[in-house]
Design an enzyme around this catalytic site. Structure first.
Site, PDB file in Angstrom:
ATOM      1  N   SER A  94      41.742  33.687  31.253  1.00 40.41           N
ATOM      2  CA  SER A  94      43.103  34.194  31.166  1.00 40.41           C
ATOM      3  C   SER A  94      44.045  33.017  30.968  1.00 40.41           C
ATOM      4  CB  SER A  94      43.404  34.947  32.455  1.00 40.41           C
ATOM      5  OG  SER A  94      44.749  34.848  32.781  1.00 40.41           O
ATOM      6  N   SER A  95      45.222  33.300  30.393  1.00 39.70           N
ATOM      7  CA  SER A  95      46.171  32.208  30.118  1.00 39.70           C
ATOM      8  C   SER A  95      46.707  31.581  31.406  1.00 39.70           C
ATOM      9  CB  SER A  95      47.323  32.725  29.255  1.00 39.70           C
ATOM     10  OG  SER A  95      47.950  33.802  29.900  1.00 39.70           O
ATOM     11  N   CYS A  96      46.483  32.221  32.561  1.00 32.43           N
ATOM     12  CA  CYS A  96      46.983  31.635  33.818  1.00 32.43           C
ATOM     13  C   CYS A  96      46.179  30.405  34.241  1.00 32.43           C
ATOM     14  CB  CYS A  96      47.025  32.667  34.926  1.00 32.43           C
ATOM     15  SG  CYS A  96      45.413  33.202  35.448  1.00 32.43           S
ATOM     16  N   TYR A 123      43.002  33.063  41.418  1.00 30.66           N
ATOM     17  CA  TYR A 123      42.349  33.648  40.241  1.00 30.66           C
ATOM     18  C   TYR A 123      42.153  32.567  39.182  1.00 30.66           C
ATOM     19  CZ  TYR A 123      42.000  36.995  36.326  1.00 30.66           C
ATOM     20  OH  TYR A 123      41.608  37.717  35.237  1.00 30.66           O
ATOM     21  N   LYS A 127      38.775  31.041  37.305  1.00 26.95           N
ATOM     22  CA  LYS A 127      38.604  31.093  35.845  1.00 26.95           C
ATOM     23  C   LYS A 127      38.393  29.701  35.253  1.00 26.95           C
ATOM     24  CE  LYS A 127      38.939  35.512  34.925  1.00 26.95           C
ATOM     25  NZ  LYS A 127      37.787  36.202  34.345  1.00 26.95           N
ATOM     26  N   HIS A 166      49.580  45.112  35.984  1.00 22.38           N
ATOM     27  CA  HIS A 166      50.363  44.083  35.298  1.00 22.38           C
ATOM     28  C   HIS A 166      51.702  44.689  34.846  1.00 22.38           C
ATOM     29  CE1 HIS A 166      46.287  42.128  34.567  1.00 22.38           C
ATOM     30  NE2 HIS A 166      46.973  41.240  35.240  1.00 22.38           N
TER      31      HIS A 166
HETATM   32  N1  LIG Z   1      44.258  42.620  31.612  1.00 23.39           N
HETATM   33  C1  LIG Z   1      44.784  41.505  31.139  1.00 23.39           C
HETATM   34  O1  LIG Z   1      46.007  41.421  30.888  1.00 23.39           O
HETATM   35  C2  LIG Z   1      43.926  40.296  30.896  1.00 23.39           C
HETATM   36  C3  LIG Z   1      44.552  39.179  30.345  1.00 23.39           C
HETATM   37  C4  LIG Z   1      43.789  38.060  30.100  1.00 23.39           C
HETATM   38  C5  LIG Z   1      42.460  38.057  30.418  1.00 23.39           C
HETATM   39  N2  LIG Z   1      41.871  39.151  30.951  1.00 23.39           N
HETATM   40  C6  LIG Z   1      40.471  39.055  31.295  1.00 23.39           C
HETATM   41  O2  LIG Z   1      39.725  40.096  30.728  1.00 23.39           O
HETATM   42  C7  LIG Z   1      38.652  40.437  31.612  1.00 23.39           C
HETATM   43  C8  LIG Z   1      38.666  41.931  31.882  1.00 23.39           C
HETATM   44  O3  LIG Z   1      39.920  42.332  32.375  1.00 23.39           O
HETATM   45  P1  LIG Z   1      40.399  43.866  32.319  1.00 23.39           P
HETATM   46  O4  LIG Z   1      41.857  43.837  32.143  1.00 23.39           O
HETATM   47  O5  LIG Z   1      39.530  44.633  31.424  1.00 23.39           O
HETATM   48  O6  LIG Z   1      40.137  44.312  33.809  1.00 23.39           O
HETATM   49  P2  LIG Z   1      39.583  45.730  34.383  1.00 23.39           P
HETATM   50  O7  LIG Z   1      40.010  46.836  33.526  1.00 23.39           O
HETATM   51  O8  LIG Z   1      39.967  45.713  35.833  1.00 23.39           O
HETATM   52  O9  LIG Z   1      38.039  45.565  34.236  1.00 23.39           O
HETATM   53  C9  LIG Z   1      37.338  44.730  35.057  1.00 23.39           C
HETATM   54  C10 LIG Z   1      35.920  45.153  35.028  1.00 23.39           C
HETATM   55  O10 LIG Z   1      35.199  44.313  35.919  1.00 23.39           O
HETATM   56  C11 LIG Z   1      34.254  45.124  36.571  1.00 23.39           C
HETATM   57  N3  LIG Z   1      33.922  44.541  37.862  1.00 23.39           N
HETATM   58  C12 LIG Z   1      34.772  44.070  38.803  1.00 23.39           C
HETATM   59  N4  LIG Z   1      34.072  43.666  39.875  1.00 23.39           N
HETATM   60  C13 LIG Z   1      32.765  43.892  39.582  1.00 23.39           C
HETATM   61  C14 LIG Z   1      31.556  43.698  40.293  1.00 23.39           C
HETATM   62  N5  LIG Z   1      31.550  43.169  41.526  1.00 23.39           N
HETATM   63  N6  LIG Z   1      30.402  44.068  39.714  1.00 23.39           N
HETATM   64  C15 LIG Z   1      30.400  44.614  38.462  1.00 23.39           C
HETATM   65  N7  LIG Z   1      31.491  44.797  37.738  1.00 23.39           N
HETATM   66  C16 LIG Z   1      32.678  44.455  38.301  1.00 23.39           C
HETATM   67  C17 LIG Z   1      34.918  46.475  36.746  1.00 23.39           C
HETATM   68  O11 LIG Z   1      33.930  47.462  36.847  1.00 23.39           O
HETATM   69  P3  LIG Z   1      34.226  48.913  37.559  1.00 23.39           P
HETATM   70  O12 LIG Z   1      35.423  49.455  36.869  1.00 23.39           O
HETATM   71  O13 LIG Z   1      32.994  49.668  37.352  1.00 23.39           O
HETATM   72  O14 LIG Z   1      34.516  48.584  38.993  1.00 23.39           O
HETATM   73  C18 LIG Z   1      35.697  46.598  35.453  1.00 23.39           C
HETATM   74  O15 LIG Z   1      34.947  47.245  34.470  1.00 23.39           O
HETATM   75  C19 LIG Z   1      38.826  39.588  32.851  1.00 23.39           C
HETATM   76  O16 LIG Z   1      38.010  38.462  32.792  1.00 23.39           O
HETATM   77  C20 LIG Z   1      40.250  39.146  32.780  1.00 23.39           C
HETATM   78  O17 LIG Z   1      40.452  37.898  33.373  1.00 23.39           O
HETATM   79  C21 LIG Z   1      42.577  40.282  31.201  1.00 23.39           C
END
Ligand SMILES: NC(=O)c1ccc[n+]([C@@H]2O[C@H](COP(=O)([O-])OP(=O)(O)OC[C@H]3O[C@@H](n4cnc5c(N)ncnc54)[C@H](OP(=O)(O)O)[C@@H]3O)[C@@H](O)[C@H]2O)c1
Length: 304
Positions: A94-96, A123, A127, A166
């Protein structure tokens, strides 16, 4: 959100033999279970889109959880991928990870050149460890492990829970509910002056596939649109799209977070990739998804 967008993209492109688990089916914090799954399914390519994710409130309320769970999840996946000779690994950060006062737009080279934004440093530190673990694998084992750092994402399957969401999905829900409640005022955190960049999650999925199909000679790449806007302007855009007609109140006692966070996306642009979904169109589609999947909010009167 990210995992399902990449899954949709892979299906659209005709990929088969996709392997994916919910956290109930496979707890990625458990090293033995993760290694056993890799032994059983023998993946060729691994995309790590799993993380404990949240906004300012969730990050600052659960620092240990955000630090430790993210370390566990990524360490278990990276190590199992190395042990099982996975040919390509994509780590999503992530950009953070970049310093709070990094020069704008933020280039990949600014990593570890200054202090982090305190509200999400737990976090971010996890990362950064993931980026470094993939870099170390590349250096020591000459394997194709890369890290992609997306800017703020939004889109289908976003999190609309106001305690963990967010800024963009939180705004969509707040404006929508305020409209249902007779155009009540919408309260938003901070001053509205910070500048932020937003990327549709389908654009990120496209970038992930683009990078997988290139043999990257770099271990870290930013993924964004290259443009940002003040949170106040974002609020006006979401207000227009949701059709809310009441006032907006800014709660300046709440933190703003980093003043500006625009990624330098020139490296990925030089390789030939750029984002294609305009922000207004992306928010309209996300609002439509929210309306379709959050029926309960249409019927229940919720005070905002
Ligand atoms: N959202 C943003 O704005 C953003 C920005 C930059 C980067 N990212 C990066 O993108 C990635 C995904 O983010 P997202 O926004 O898609 O988040 P999300 O919708 O919350 O998805 C996170 C996923 O991680 C899984 N997970 C969490 N804990 C777990 C565990 N202990 N075992 C197995 N699976 C687990 C969850 O599975 P379940 O749903 O089945 O629990 C869910 O599918 C992350 O690395 C994040 O840092 C996100």
């Amino acid at each position: 959100m990210v995992g399902s967008a990449i899954w949709r993209k892979l299906e659209q492109l005709g990929y088969s033999q996709l392997i994916g688990f919910s956290s109930k089916e496979l707890d990625l914090r458990n090293q033995a279970e993760v290694l056993a799954a890799f032994q059983k399914y023998q993946p060729e390519v691994v995309i790590d889109a799993a993380a404990r994710v949240g906004g300012i409130l969730a990050n600052s309320s659960y620092p240990y959880t955000f630090l430790m769970e993210n370390l566990q999840i990524q360490n278990n996946l990276i190590h199992a991928a190395l042990e099982m000779n996975v040919s390509q690994f994509v780590f999503l950060g992530s950009s953070c990870i970049y310093p709070k006062f990094a020069a704008q737009p933020i280039s990949e080279d600014s990593l570890l050149t200054g202090a982090l934004e305190p509200t999400n440093e737990w976090y971010a530190i996890a990362k950064i460890a993931g980026v470094k673990a993939c870099e170390a694998v590349r250096k020591q084992y000459a394997k194709n492990f890369i890290s992609l750092m997306p800017t703020n994402l939004y889109g289908p399957n976003d999190n609309f829970d106001l305690t963990t969401s967010h800024v963009l999905p939180a705004m969509i829900r707040k404006f929508h509910e305020a409209k249902l409640n007779g155009n009540k005022p919408v309260q938003l955190w901070g001053t509205g002056s910070p500048m932020r960049e937003f990327l549709h999650v389908d654009d990120l999925a496209d970038a992930v596939l683009f990078c997988l199909n290139k043999n990257m000679d770099t271990h870290l790449l930013n993924v964004g649109t290259g443009t940002d806007l003040p949170i106040k302007e974002l609020a006006l855009l979401v207000q227009k799209i949701t059709g809310h007609e009441g006032p907006i109140e800014w709660d300046e006692s709440k933190p703003d977070g980093t003043p500006r966070k625009l990624l330098d996306v020139s490296k990925l642009a030089e390789l030939g990739w750029k984002a294609s979904i305009p922000l207004e169109q992306g928010i309209q589609e996300t609002y439509a998804w929210f309306l379709e999947h959050q029926q309960v909010y249409k019927q229940v009167k919720i005070s905002v």
